[in-house]
Write a protein that holds these residues in place. Structure first.
Motif, PDB file in Angstrom:
ATOM      1  N   PHE A 154      16.013  -2.914 -10.517  1.00 49.96           N
ATOM      2  CA  PHE A 154      15.877  -2.977 -11.415  1.00 49.96           C
ATOM      3  C   PHE A 154      15.014  -3.550 -12.508  1.00 49.96           C
ATOM      4  O   PHE A 154      14.722  -4.382 -12.093  1.00 49.96           O
ATOM      5  CB  PHE A 154      17.433  -3.437 -12.230  1.00 49.96           C
ATOM      6  N   PHE A 155      13.836  -3.147 -13.164  1.00 52.57           N
ATOM      7  CA  PHE A 155      12.959  -3.744 -13.582  1.00 52.57           C
ATOM      8  C   PHE A 155      12.898  -4.507 -15.542  1.00 52.57           C
ATOM      9  O   PHE A 155      13.656  -3.033 -15.672  1.00 52.57           O
ATOM     10  CB  PHE A 155      12.086  -2.656 -13.577  1.00 52.57           C
ATOM     11  N   TYR A 156      12.978  -5.360 -15.599  1.00 53.85           N
ATOM     12  CA  TYR A 156      13.056  -5.889 -16.702  1.00 53.85           C
ATOM     13  C   TYR A 156      11.449  -6.438 -17.091  1.00 53.85           C
ATOM     14  O   TYR A 156      11.096  -7.391 -16.263  1.00 53.85           O
ATOM     15  CB  TYR A 156      14.208  -6.959 -16.934  1.00 53.85           C
ATOM     16  N   GLN A 157      10.962  -6.692 -18.726  1.00 51.72           N
ATOM     17  CA  GLN A 157       9.852  -6.887 -19.000  1.00 51.72           C
ATOM     18  C   GLN A 157      10.123  -7.761 -19.794  1.00 51.72           C
ATOM     19  O   GLN A 157      10.915  -7.872 -21.204  1.00 51.72           O
ATOM     20  CB  GLN A 157       8.788  -6.398 -19.716  1.00 51.72           C
ATOM     21  N   GLN A 158       9.657  -8.893 -19.718  1.00 49.67           N
ATOM     22  CA  GLN A 158       9.594  -9.743 -20.724  1.00 49.67           C
ATOM     23  C   GLN A 158       7.382 -10.243 -21.090  1.00 49.67           C
ATOM     24  O   GLN A 158       7.303 -11.347 -20.434  1.00 49.67           O
ATOM     25  CB  GLN A 158      10.207 -11.300 -20.275  1.00 49.67           C
ATOM     26  N   ASN A 159       7.124  -9.912 -21.963  1.00 49.80           N
ATOM     27  CA  ASN A 159       5.909 -10.336 -22.465  1.00 49.80           C
ATOM     28  C   ASN A 159       5.241  -9.750 -21.609  1.00 49.80           C
ATOM     29  O   ASN A 159       5.116  -8.637 -21.396  1.00 49.80           O
ATOM     30  CB  ASN A 159       5.794 -11.744 -22.536  1.00 49.80           C
ATOM     31  N   THR A 160       4.051 -10.542 -20.873  1.00 45.29           N
ATOM     32  CA  THR A 160       3.666  -9.345 -19.679  1.00 45.29           C
ATOM     33  C   THR A 160       4.164 -10.430 -18.653  1.00 45.29           C
ATOM     34  O   THR A 160       3.199  -9.804 -17.199  1.00 45.29           O
ATOM     35  CB  THR A 160       1.731 -10.315 -19.500  1.00 45.29           C
ATOM     36  N   THR A 161       5.376  -9.954 -18.278  1.00 44.16           N
ATOM     37  CA  THR A 161       5.904 -10.714 -16.933  1.00 44.16           C
ATOM     38  C   THR A 161       6.776  -9.286 -16.568  1.00 44.16           C
ATOM     39  O   THR A 161       7.472  -9.163 -17.442  1.00 44.16           O
ATOM     40  CB  THR A 161       6.822 -11.320 -17.077  1.00 44.16           C
ATOM     41  N   ILE A 162       6.487  -8.573 -15.610  1.00 44.74           N
ATOM     42  CA  ILE A 162       7.751  -7.734 -14.929  1.00 44.74           C
ATOM     43  C   ILE A 162       9.082  -8.422 -14.209  1.00 44.74           C
ATOM     44  O   ILE A 162       8.264  -8.890 -13.130  1.00 44.74           O
ATOM     45  CB  ILE A 162       7.521  -6.339 -13.788  1.00 44.74           C
ATOM     46  N   ASN A 163       9.880  -8.347 -13.954  1.00 46.91           N
ATOM     47  CA  ASN A 163      10.741  -9.188 -13.150  1.00 46.91           C
ATOM     48  C   ASN A 163      11.827  -7.801 -12.282  1.00 46.91           C
ATOM     49  O   ASN A 163      11.985  -6.399 -12.817  1.00 46.91           O
ATOM     50  CB  ASN A 163      11.817  -9.607 -13.959  1.00 46.91           C
ATOM     51  N   ALA A 164      11.516  -8.211 -11.253  1.00 51.62           N
ATOM     52  CA  ALA A 164      12.285  -6.905 -10.148  1.00 51.62           C
ATOM     53  C   ALA A 164      13.454  -7.533 -10.037  1.00 51.62           C
ATOM     54  O   ALA A 164      14.064  -8.254  -9.081  1.00 51.62           O
ATOM     55  CB  ALA A 164      11.908  -6.720  -9.324  1.00 51.62           C
ATOM     56  N   TYR A 165      15.262  -6.752  -9.911  1.00 51.20           N
ATOM     57  CA  TYR A 165      16.419  -7.414  -9.714  1.00 51.20           C
ATOM     58  C   TYR A 165      17.095  -6.738  -8.326  1.00 51.20           C
ATOM     59  O   TYR A 165      16.262  -5.246  -9.086  1.00 51.20           O
ATOM     60  CB  TYR A 165      16.952  -7.462 -10.786  1.00 51.20           C
ATOM     61  N   VAL A 166      17.636  -7.031  -7.159  1.00 54.64           N
ATOM     62  CA  VAL A 166      18.587  -6.135  -6.831  1.00 54.64           C
ATOM     63  C   VAL A 166      19.757  -6.849  -6.704  1.00 54.64           C
ATOM     64  O   VAL A 166      19.581  -7.910  -6.539  1.00 54.64           O
ATOM     65  CB  VAL A 166      17.973  -6.053  -5.704  1.00 54.64           C
ATOM     66  N   ASN A 167      20.774  -6.490  -7.050  1.00 53.96           N
ATOM     67  CA  ASN A 167      21.906  -7.206  -7.276  1.00 53.96           C
ATOM     68  C   ASN A 167      22.670  -8.114  -8.072  1.00 53.96           C
ATOM     69  O   ASN A 167      22.681  -9.183  -7.624  1.00 53.96           O
ATOM     70  CB  ASN A 167      22.655  -6.886  -6.254  1.00 53.96           C
ATOM     71  N   ASP A 168      21.593  -7.992  -8.913  1.00 51.85           N
ATOM     72  CA  ASP A 168      21.679  -9.419 -10.356  1.00 51.85           C
ATOM     73  C   ASP A 168      20.749 -10.537  -9.294  1.00 51.85           C
ATOM     74  O   ASP A 168      20.311 -11.550  -9.558  1.00 51.85           O
ATOM     75  CB  ASP A 168      22.238  -9.552 -10.016  1.00 51.85           C
ATOM     76  N   ILE A 169      19.803 -10.324  -8.109  1.00 50.28           N
ATOM     77  CA  ILE A 169      18.714 -11.292  -6.852  1.00 50.28           C
ATOM     78  C   ILE A 169      17.747 -11.219  -7.858  1.00 50.28           C
ATOM     79  O   ILE A 169      16.796  -9.970  -7.478  1.00 50.28           O
ATOM     80  CB  ILE A 169      18.522 -11.441  -6.151  1.00 50.28           C
TER      81      ILE A 169
END
Length: 177
Positions: A154-169
């Motif tokens: 799951f990919f989320y974006q906050q400003n200029t950062t992309i965070n990738a999560y698997v099972n809430d990790i």
């Protein structure tokens, strides 16, 4: 970007097989015609490479700097759930067939990307995201935990950062500069 990845894969495979990608910095300014792979530093547990792509005037237009680590143990690491940061963008699964296609394209023959329950190559995920963020020229990527074939990322974006999560990790972050 694929030329940078292919040049990186052209290293001493017998020595680096089983190593994991911990950090990558990518610069994509303009087109390059010559590519070079340099081992910057290596110890028994870590190695860094710098791949450069130069233009006809030998000016660096593209680069890929990576830090590879040899895991101290093959046991599964215990990771803690983290609160998702940013706005939801999309999700993606990477199948074993997609991993095999990437291996054939990139030349990345690392054993961790093969067999039963392979680890998705970190640069494969970056290449996937490159199709969505082509306008970004400077990428700083930190890989925190491995992603295995068929896990939903799951990919989320906050400003200029992309965070990738698997099972809430949180499994990796990309900062665009």
């Amino acid at each position: 970007m694929i030329q940078l990845i292919q040049t990186l894969a052209n290293c001493d495979k017998s020595f680096f097989s089983g190593w994991i990608l911990a950090h990558a910095k990518i610069l994509l300014q303009d087109k390059a015609i010559h590519y070079n792979n340099n081992l910057v530093n290596a110890t028994k547990q870590r190695a860094s490479f710098l791949v450069t792509g130069t233009d006809e005037n030998n000016a660096v237009q593209q680069s890929l700097k990576v830090l590879l680590l040899l895991p101290k143990t093959k046991a599964n690491t215990i990771s803690q759930k983290t609160e998702k940061i940013g706005s939801y963008l999309f999700k993606q699964k990477f199948s074993t067939a997609q991993i095999n296609d990437y291996i054939n394209l990139s030349g990345d023959k690392n054993i961790i990307h093969q067999g039963e329950n392979p680890i998705v190559p970190g640069l494969m995920m970056v290449l996937y995201l490159y199709e969505k963020f082509k306008d970004q020229t400077k990428w700083d990527i930190r890989f925190l935990y491995p992603v295995h074939a068929d896990e939903e990322v799951f990919f989320y974006q906050q400003n200029t950062t992309i965070n990738a999560y698997v099972n809430d990790i949180l499994v990796f972050t990309i900062k665009f500069k």
